[in-house]
Design a protein around this motif. Structure first.
Motif, PDB file in Angstrom:
ATOM      1  N   CYS A   1       0.835  -1.202   0.000  1.00 45.24           N
ATOM      2  CA  CYS A   1       0.000   0.000   0.000  1.00 45.24           C
ATOM      3  C   CYS A   1       0.868   1.250   0.000  1.00 45.24           C
ATOM      4  O   CYS A   1       0.658   2.182  -0.792  1.00 45.24           O
ATOM      5  N   ARG A   2       1.856   1.279   0.884  1.00 49.01           N
ATOM      6  CA  ARG A   2       2.761   2.437   0.940  1.00 49.01           C
ATOM      7  C   ARG A   2       3.582   2.558  -0.343  1.00 49.01           C
ATOM      8  O   ARG A   2       3.780   3.662  -0.865  1.00 49.01           O
ATOM      9  N   TYR A   3       4.034   1.436  -0.850  1.00 56.18           N
ATOM     10  CA  TYR A   3       4.822   1.415  -2.085  1.00 56.18           C
ATOM     11  C   TYR A   3       4.007   1.955  -3.258  1.00 56.18           C
ATOM     12  O   TYR A   3       4.472   2.790  -4.034  1.00 56.18           O
ATOM     13  N   GLY A   4       2.773   1.471  -3.392  1.00 54.81           N
ATOM     14  CA  GLY A   4       1.919   1.913  -4.494  1.00 54.81           C
ATOM     15  C   GLY A   4       1.626   3.391  -4.430  1.00 54.81           C
ATOM     16  O   GLY A   4       1.644   4.090  -5.452  1.00 54.81           O
ATOM     17  N   ALA A   5       1.343   3.901  -3.215  1.00 53.14           N
ATOM     18  CA  ALA A   5       1.062   5.330  -3.058  1.00 53.14           C
ATOM     19  C   ALA A   5       2.286   6.161  -3.413  1.00 53.14           C
ATOM     20  O   ALA A   5       2.178   7.198  -4.083  1.00 53.14           O
ATOM     21  N   GLN A   6       3.460   5.724  -2.970  1.00 52.45           N
ATOM     22  CA  GLN A   6       4.681   6.477  -3.268  1.00 52.45           C
ATOM     23  C   GLN A   6       4.960   6.501  -4.764  1.00 52.45           C
ATOM     24  O   GLN A   6       5.338   7.546  -5.321  1.00 52.45           O
ATOM     25  N   GLN A   7       4.749   5.378  -5.422  1.00 51.83           N
ATOM     26  CA  GLN A   7       4.948   5.322  -6.873  1.00 51.83           C
ATOM     27  C   GLN A   7       4.014   6.293  -7.588  1.00 51.83           C
ATOM     28  O   GLN A   7       4.408   6.990  -8.525  1.00 51.83           O
ATOM     29  N   ALA A   8       2.752   6.335  -7.145  1.00 52.97           N
ATOM     30  CA  ALA A   8       1.764   7.205  -7.788  1.00 52.97           C
ATOM     31  C   ALA A   8       2.104   8.675  -7.570  1.00 52.97           C
ATOM     32  O   ALA A   8       2.061   9.484  -8.507  1.00 52.97           O
ATOM     33  N   VAL A   9       2.440   9.037  -6.336  1.00 54.01           N
ATOM     34  CA  VAL A   9       2.782  10.431  -6.038  1.00 54.01           C
ATOM     35  C   VAL A   9       4.016  10.858  -6.828  1.00 54.01           C
ATOM     36  O   VAL A   9       4.069  11.966  -7.377  1.00 54.01           O
ATOM     37  N   ASP A  10       4.987   9.975  -6.916  1.00 53.96           N
ATOM     38  CA  ASP A  10       6.207  10.296  -7.665  1.00 53.96           C
ATOM     39  C   ASP A  10       5.914  10.567  -9.140  1.00 53.96           C
ATOM     40  O   ASP A  10       6.570  11.401  -9.762  1.00 53.96           O
TER      41      ASP A  10
ATOM     42  N   THR B   1      -2.869   2.530   4.646  1.00 53.33           N
ATOM     43  CA  THR B   1      -3.694   3.289   3.702  1.00 53.33           C
ATOM     44  C   THR B   1      -3.683   4.764   4.071  1.00 53.33           C
ATOM     45  O   THR B   1      -3.561   5.641   3.201  1.00 53.33           O
ATOM     46  N   ALA B   2      -3.788   5.061   5.370  1.00 54.63           N
ATOM     47  CA  ALA B   2      -3.735   6.453   5.831  1.00 54.63           C
ATOM     48  C   ALA B   2      -2.389   7.086   5.493  1.00 54.63           C
ATOM     49  O   ALA B   2      -2.324   8.254   5.083  1.00 54.63           O
ATOM     50  N   ALA B   3      -1.312   6.320   5.651  1.00 56.88           N
ATOM     51  CA  ALA B   3       0.021   6.846   5.328  1.00 56.88           C
ATOM     52  C   ALA B   3       0.133   7.152   3.844  1.00 56.88           C
ATOM     53  O   ALA B   3       0.729   8.159   3.443  1.00 56.88           O
ATOM     54  N   GLY B   4      -0.453   6.288   3.011  1.00 54.29           N
ATOM     55  CA  GLY B   4      -0.446   6.538   1.572  1.00 54.29           C
ATOM     56  C   GLY B   4      -1.217   7.790   1.221  1.00 54.29           C
ATOM     57  O   GLY B   4      -0.774   8.600   0.398  1.00 54.29           O
ATOM     58  N   LEU B   5      -2.377   7.988   1.848  1.00 54.77           N
ATOM     59  CA  LEU B   5      -3.169   9.190   1.586  1.00 54.77           C
ATOM     60  C   LEU B   5      -2.434  10.442   2.052  1.00 54.77           C
ATOM     61  O   LEU B   5      -2.544  11.502   1.429  1.00 54.77           O
ATOM     62  N   ARG B   6      -1.666  10.317   3.144  1.00 59.67           N
ATOM     63  CA  ARG B   6      -0.910  11.492   3.632  1.00 59.67           C
ATOM     64  C   ARG B   6       0.135  11.949   2.624  1.00 59.67           C
ATOM     65  O   ARG B   6       0.474  13.147   2.564  1.00 59.67           O
TER      66      ARG B   6
END
Length: 215
Positions: free
Chosen positions: A62-71, A123-128
């Motif tokens: 979840c954290r990995y996917g969010a970081q990839q998307a934000v990047d 999930t919350a960390a990804g949204l942050r």
């Protein structure tokens, strides 16, 4: 602890991407060490070797996917110069994430949070990560506008992020309603743009009125 080898990093990445793909394609109920390992093309035992538990793997994914998307969008976000520009980019991100299956993924993560203890915080960390980027844009584009002193960029960034999450999930049930919600956000951006175009005297009058209303 010895440093991670390139082979180990490659395996971890395969597992993270396999977990995301499994969640998107098969759902949280069918996500297991076996299905993730199959999607990643590795031995099932490596799930536990690298992450300890399936829940910890899903949280890391979840954290990995969010970081990839934000990047992927950080440079685009940094180039935004107006609220309308932010919302236009938000629409583009929304369409791209939906077409890539990431909206379905978010739905699975939110659905799994009550029964998978590690997923909620992850999930919350990804949204942050998204919220931090949005807050920077809002702070920049609202500076100097008549509403700047009356808006909390941090709170507004959370509201914008929550709105887009809700719209993404809502779209599956009522696509027309989701489009109406996006149109309402566009109208808000147009209102702020109109306020920016007012002359100094009119802007002072708007600020005065907003101060009185906020008392």
């Amino acid at each position: 602890m010895s440093p991670e080898t390139p082979k180990a990093r490659e395996t971890r990445t395969k597992l993270l991407e396999g977990a995301l793909r499994t969640l998107t394609e098969q759902g949280i109920a069918k996500t297991s060490a076996r299905t993730v390992a199959a999607a990643a093309g590795v031995n099932q035992a490596l799930v536990f070797y690298h992450f300890g538990t399936v829940d910890e793997l899903l949280a890391a994914a979840c954290r990995y996917g969010a970081q990839q998307a934000v990047d992927r969008y950080r440079e685009r976000l940094a180039a935004v110069t107006s609220l309308s520009g932010l919302l236009a980019l938000g629409r583009e991100i929304h369409a791209s994430e939906r077409d890539g299956g990431h909206v379905a993924l978010l739905g699975q993560l939110l659905a799994g949070a009550p029964t998978h203890a590690a997923l909620g915080p992850a999930t919350a960390a990804g949204l942050r990560l998204w919220i931090a980027e949005i807050e920077q844009v809002l702070t920049r584009v609202l500076a100097g506008t008549p509403v700047a002193e009356f808006v909390d960029p941090a709170g507004l960034a959370r509201a914008v992020a929550a709105s887009f999450v809700g719209i993404e999930l809502y779209e599956g049930a009522d696509a027309q309603g989701a489009q109406a919600a996006l149109a309402a956000l566009d109208q808000l951006a147009a209102l702020v743009a109109a306020l920016e175009e007012l002359g100094p005297v009119a802007q002072r009058a708007v600020r005065h009125r907003l101060r009185r209303a906020g008392r």
